[in-house]
Scaffold this motif. Structure first.
Motif: not given
Length: 374
Positions: A136-138, A141
Motif C-alpha cells: 500500500r502507498k503508506t 512512504y
C-alpha cells in the motif's frame, strides 16, 4: 566503512515491501542484477509484508516458483531468498496483520518497517537497497522515510519501472530469455521476453547524523523518531536542576557523569552572568578562581564524600589549566551530540566565540531560554 560503493560491500541487502504483488521482488532483482551497471548482486533478500502478502509470496515465488525460475535462468543463487526472509507485519499481540487499513494498523506497520530499516543499516559492512514498488502507498512512504532517517552513503532507494502491458500483470515476474507468452485479455498475448524493466533511482535526504545514538540503537517507533527530528526546528530550551542533577535539552533528558554535569553547570552559570564567559587568555596559566568555582559546584552535585569530588580536587589543586578545560569541554560536547543528535546538540554545546587571542567559551543559547534551578 560508511560511504563504500554498494557493490563493494561485503553484505548487500535487497529489501522490498509488498502486498499482493510479490513480482516486485523478482522485477527489482532482475533490474539490479541484469540491467543496472554496475550490477548490484544481493547477498540476501528480504520481504516485509502482511499475512495475505506472505501467502502470495510463498506460492508465487518459492518452492519452484518464479523467484527460483529467475535464479536458474540468470545464474543467481536461489538461497538469497528463503521462507524465513519473509517478515510479517504483526499487531500489538504479535498476530500477523492480514492487511493495513486502519490508522492503528498504519501506526504499527510504520514502527516495524522503521525498525527493519534501522536494523539493516546498523551494520557498517552492509549496503541496503530498498524498493518502494510494492504494498500500500503508506507502506512505501514509511519505508522511504525510514531510509531517509537511517540511510547512509552506500544505501539506495528505488522504484521499479515495467513497460506498458506487463506492469502489475499477475503472470509477469521478469523478462525471460526464451519466449514466454502471457495473456492480457481480449485475445491479446504478450511475450515476457520483450518486456523492459528498469529502476528509477530515488534521491533521498539523509538525516542519520541528526538522530541520537539511543534512537539508532532501537526502541523508538516511527512517531518518536520523527518527533525528535521536529525538535530541531523548535526554539531551544535548556533546563538545569543542580539539586536533582537533572539536565534537559529541548525536553530530552541528558545523562552526564557527575563531574561533567558540574563542569557544564559551571559553563551555564558563567554564561548567565554578564561578560563572564571563560576566556582562553584566562587559561594561559592555571586559574585558581575557575578551579574554586568548579569545586563549589562539584560539592553541590556530589556532596563532601563523592568520588568525583576527590579526583577533581586533586586535578585542580594548582588551578584549572587549558588542557583540563579542553578535555572536559570535548567530553561534554561529544555526549551531547551522542544523546541529542548532531543538529540538535549544536544549540547546547560549549562553543568558541571570537578570534585569538580574545577567544571565549560559552553557549549559543539566549539567556531567557535557560531555566536554572539551584
Amino acid at each position: 566503512m560508511y560511504g563504500m560503493e554498494p557493490k563493494n560491500c561485503k553484505r548487500r541487502i535487497l529489501l522490498a515491501v509488498s502486498g499482493m504483488s510479490p513480482q516486485i521482488l523478482t522485477e527489482t532483482l532482475y533490474a539490479l542484477a541484469c540491467v543496472q551497471r554496475p550490477a548490484f548482486i544481493p547477498t540476501e533478500i528480504h520481504l516485509l509484508t502482511t499475512a495475505s502478502g506472505a501467502r502470495s509470496a510463498r506460492h508465487k515465488l518459492l518452492h519452484g516458483g518464479n523467484f527460483v525460475r529467475l535464479c536458474k535462468e540468470y545464474g543467481l543463487d536461489p538461497e538469497l531468498f528463503k521462507e524465513q526472509n519473509i517478515h510479517l507485519l504483526c499487531d500489538a499481540q504479535g498476530q500477523p496483520l492480514e492487511d493495513i487499513r486502519t490508522a492503528r494498523e498504519n501506526e504499527i506497520a510504520a514502527d516495524q518497517i522503521v525498525d527493519w530499516v534501522r536494523r539493516f543499516t546498523s551494520d557498517p559492512c552492509a549496503a541496503l537497497h530498498l524498493s518502494l514498488a510494492g504494498g500500500r502507498k503508506t507502506m512505501g512512504y514509511f519505508a522511504g522515510y525510514a531510509l531517509s532517517l537511517f540511510g547512509r552513503a552506500q544505501d539506495r532507494l528505488s522504484h521499479v519501472l515495467v513497460s506498458s502491458g506487463y506492469e502489475s500483470h499477475p503472470e509477469f515476474f521478469f523478462p525471460t530469455r526464451e519466449s514466454h507468452l502471457i495473456e492480457v485479455g481480449n485475445g491479446r498475448v504478450l511475450d515476457a521476453r520483450d518486456a523492459r524493466v528498469e529502476l528509477a533511482d530515488i534521491p533521498f535526504v539523509r538525516l542519520r547524523t541528526e538522530i541520537p545514538q539511543p534512537l539508532l540503537e532501537g526502541g523508538a517507533g516511527f512517531s518518536e523518531t520523527i518527533r525528535h527530528i521536529q525538535r530541531i526546528d523548535e526554539p531551544p530550551r535548556l533546563e538545569l536542576d543542580l539539586t536533582c542533577r537533572q539536565l534537559r535539552a529541548s525536553g530530552l533528558a541528558v545523562e552526564l557523569p557527575p563531574m561533567l554535569f558540574a563542569f557544564y553547570a559551571w559553563i551555564v552559570q558563567r554564561h548567565l552572568r554578564d561578560d563572564s564567559r571563560p576566556c582562553a587568555a584566562d587559561l594561559r596559566e592555571p586559574n585558581g578562581l575557575f578551579a574554586d568555582e568548579l569545586m563549589t559546584l562539584v560539592r553541590s552535585v556530589e556532596g563532601e564524600m563523592g568520588r568525583d569530588r576527590e579526583l577533581t580536587e586533586r586535578s585542580l589543586k594548582n588551578g584549572m589549566d587549558k588542557a583540563y578545560f579542553e578535555e572536559k569541554k570535548s567530553r561534554v560536547n561529544k555526549i551531547l551530540e551522542s544523546q541529542l543528535g548532531k543538529a540538535l546538540a549544536r544549540n547546547y554545546q560549549i562553543t568558541r566565540f571570537g578570534k585569538r587571542p580574545n577567544t571565549s567559551y560559552g553557549l549559543a543559547l539566549e539567556k531567557e531560554n535557560i531555566d536554572w534551578r539551584d
